[in-house]
Design a protein around this motif. Structure first.
Motif, PDB file in Angstrom:
ATOM      1  N   THR A   1     -19.993   7.319 -22.473  1.00 16.74           N
ATOM      2  CA  THR A   1     -19.019   6.511 -21.746  1.00 16.74           C
ATOM      3  C   THR A   1     -19.694   5.688 -20.663  1.00 16.74           C
ATOM      4  OG1 THR A   1     -17.232   8.090 -22.164  1.00 16.74           O
ATOM      5  CG2 THR A   1     -16.950   6.580 -20.319  1.00 16.74           C
TER       6      THR A   1
ATOM      7  N   LEU B   1     -20.229   1.582 -20.505  1.00 13.35           N
ATOM      8  CA  LEU B   1     -19.762   0.829 -19.337  1.00 13.35           C
ATOM      9  C   LEU B   1     -20.892  -0.012 -18.760  1.00 13.35           C
ATOM     10  CD1 LEU B   1     -17.526   3.456 -17.498  1.00 13.35           C
ATOM     11  CD2 LEU B   1     -16.780   1.434 -18.762  1.00 13.35           C
TER      12      LEU B   1
ATOM     13  N   LEU C   1     -10.247   5.069 -23.102  1.00 13.10           N
ATOM     14  CA  LEU C   1     -10.317   4.230 -21.909  1.00 13.10           C
ATOM     15  C   LEU C   1      -9.415   3.004 -22.015  1.00 13.10           C
ATOM     16  CD1 LEU C   1     -14.171   4.228 -21.206  1.00 13.10           C
ATOM     17  CD2 LEU C   1     -12.404   5.557 -20.045  1.00 13.10           C
ATOM     18  N   GLN C   2      -8.793   2.795 -23.161  1.00 16.94           N
ATOM     19  CA  GLN C   2      -7.967   1.619 -23.360  1.00 16.94           C
ATOM     20  C   GLN C   2      -6.575   1.814 -22.773  1.00 16.94           C
ATOM     21  OE1 GLN C   2      -7.990   0.868 -27.569  1.00 16.94           O
ATOM     22  NE2 GLN C   2      -9.906  -0.281 -27.505  1.00 16.94           N
TER      23      GLN C   2
ATOM     24  N   TRP D   1      -9.125  -2.574 -20.727  1.00 19.58           N
ATOM     25  CA  TRP D   1      -9.804  -1.347 -20.332  1.00 19.58           C
ATOM     26  C   TRP D   1     -10.588  -1.601 -19.049  1.00 19.58           C
ATOM     27  CZ3 TRP D   1     -10.212  -4.169 -24.631  1.00 19.58           C
ATOM     28  CH2 TRP D   1     -11.340  -4.968 -24.802  1.00 19.58           C
ATOM     29  N   LEU D   2     -10.328  -0.744 -18.081  1.00 22.20           N
ATOM     30  CA  LEU D   2     -11.071  -0.736 -16.816  1.00 22.20           C
ATOM     31  C   LEU D   2     -11.177  -2.128 -16.195  1.00 22.20           C
ATOM     32  CD1 LEU D   2     -13.941   1.758 -17.708  1.00 22.20           C
ATOM     33  CD2 LEU D   2     -11.832   2.206 -16.477  1.00 22.20           C
TER      34      LEU D   2
ATOM     35  N   THR E   1     -15.923  -0.257 -25.427  1.00 20.05           N
ATOM     36  CA  THR E   1     -15.054   0.739 -24.826  1.00 20.05           C
ATOM     37  C   THR E   1     -14.753   1.820 -25.837  1.00 20.05           C
ATOM     38  OG1 THR E   1     -12.961   1.106 -23.671  1.00 20.05           O
ATOM     39  CG2 THR E   1     -12.928  -0.419 -25.498  1.00 20.05           C
TER      40      THR E   1
END
Length: 269
Positions: A28, A32, A47-48, A85-86, A43
């Protein structure tokens, strides 16, 4: 049976869960970091973030209604689903679902396509996220590196387990890689199939009108039919996974299938 090596079933299961969690965290953070320094938006599914809202307007809705008229007992819903995501910009997918009652059961057919801010179809490659498949292919290599030359994965170290050859020697890197690839064979098959689907199917994605027709009249020779076929294969893969991982530990002969193929064993110590 008394002369056979112990199964260490619960120790092996505990070590496996610990290792999976640790390696998942590592992958992960790796993805990132890659996403930050490259144009690739990598991703993992967990994390979505997906937010869907109903829509009644847009350039695709008239095409849907013209090409796919509702039959008695059918209802349609149209949605715009934004996936991100993020904090990434992400992408938007137009999804049209038709629900119909078939006796006591319910049938759901859907057509989806990525769209721009104006609701027009765009290149489907924006939805391609091979991250999960890459993880499944890298996982055996990560386990092999952590198990070769007398080393142990964190989980096996914590649970006092070690993988050795049948002569009680350490594993060379090549042998460790072979063992881990065989061990994760169900995952490897899933990853290969997913990558083939990602990179081959979008290259021949038909026009939106044809996608509507495929969703309206699915068969095994259309993309929708292919996905239905793969869904039917899922139980077979599940049965294969149980046989591959659990059957040797239930009908114990001292080794799992992949340990027999590689002349290795798991010992306590």
């Amino acid at each position: 049976m008394a002369s056979l090596p112990p199964r260490h079933f619960w120790r092996r299961l505990g070590a496996y869960l610990v290792d999976i969690i640790i390696f998942q965290i590592v992958f992960t953070f790796l993805f990132l970091a890659v996403s930050k320094v490259t144009p690739w938006d990598m991703t993992l599914p967990f994390l979505q973030n997906q937010q869907c809202t109903e829509t009644t307007s847009g350039p695709l809705i008239p095409k849907i209604e013209a090409e796919w008229p509702l039959q008695p007992g059918e209802t349609r819903s149209n949605q715009l689903c934004h996936i991100s995501w993020l904090g990434s910009k992400g992408y938007t997918v137009f999804v049209s679902k038709v629900v119909s009652q078939q006796g006591t059961g319910t049938s759901i057919r859907a057509v989806s396509v990525p769209v721009d801010d104006n609701g027009n179809p765009i290149d489907p490659s924006v939805t391609m996220r091979p991250s999960s498949s890459i993880v499944l292919l890298l996982l055996p290599l990560a386990f092999a590196y952590a198990s070769a030359s007398g080393k142990r994965t964190p989980g096996k170290r914590l649970l006092s387990l070690r993988v050795t050859t049948v002569e009680d020697g350490p594993l060379a890197l090549g042998l460790a890689a072979k063992r881990e690839i065989f061990k994760f064979l169900p995952f490897v098959l899933i990853a290969i199939f997913n990558l083939v689907s990602l990179f081959l199917l979008p290259s021949s994605l038909p026009p939106f009108e044809q996608l509507i027709q495929q969703a309206r009249d699915p068969n095994l020779f259309t993309a929708s039919g292919l996905f239905a076929l793969t869904g039917a294969l899922a139980p077979m893969l599940f049965v294969f996974t149980l046989i591959w991982w659990l059957y040797p530990l239930i009908v114990w002969r001292g080794q799992t299938f992949y340990d027999r193929f590689c002349d290795t064993k798991v010992v306590k110590g």
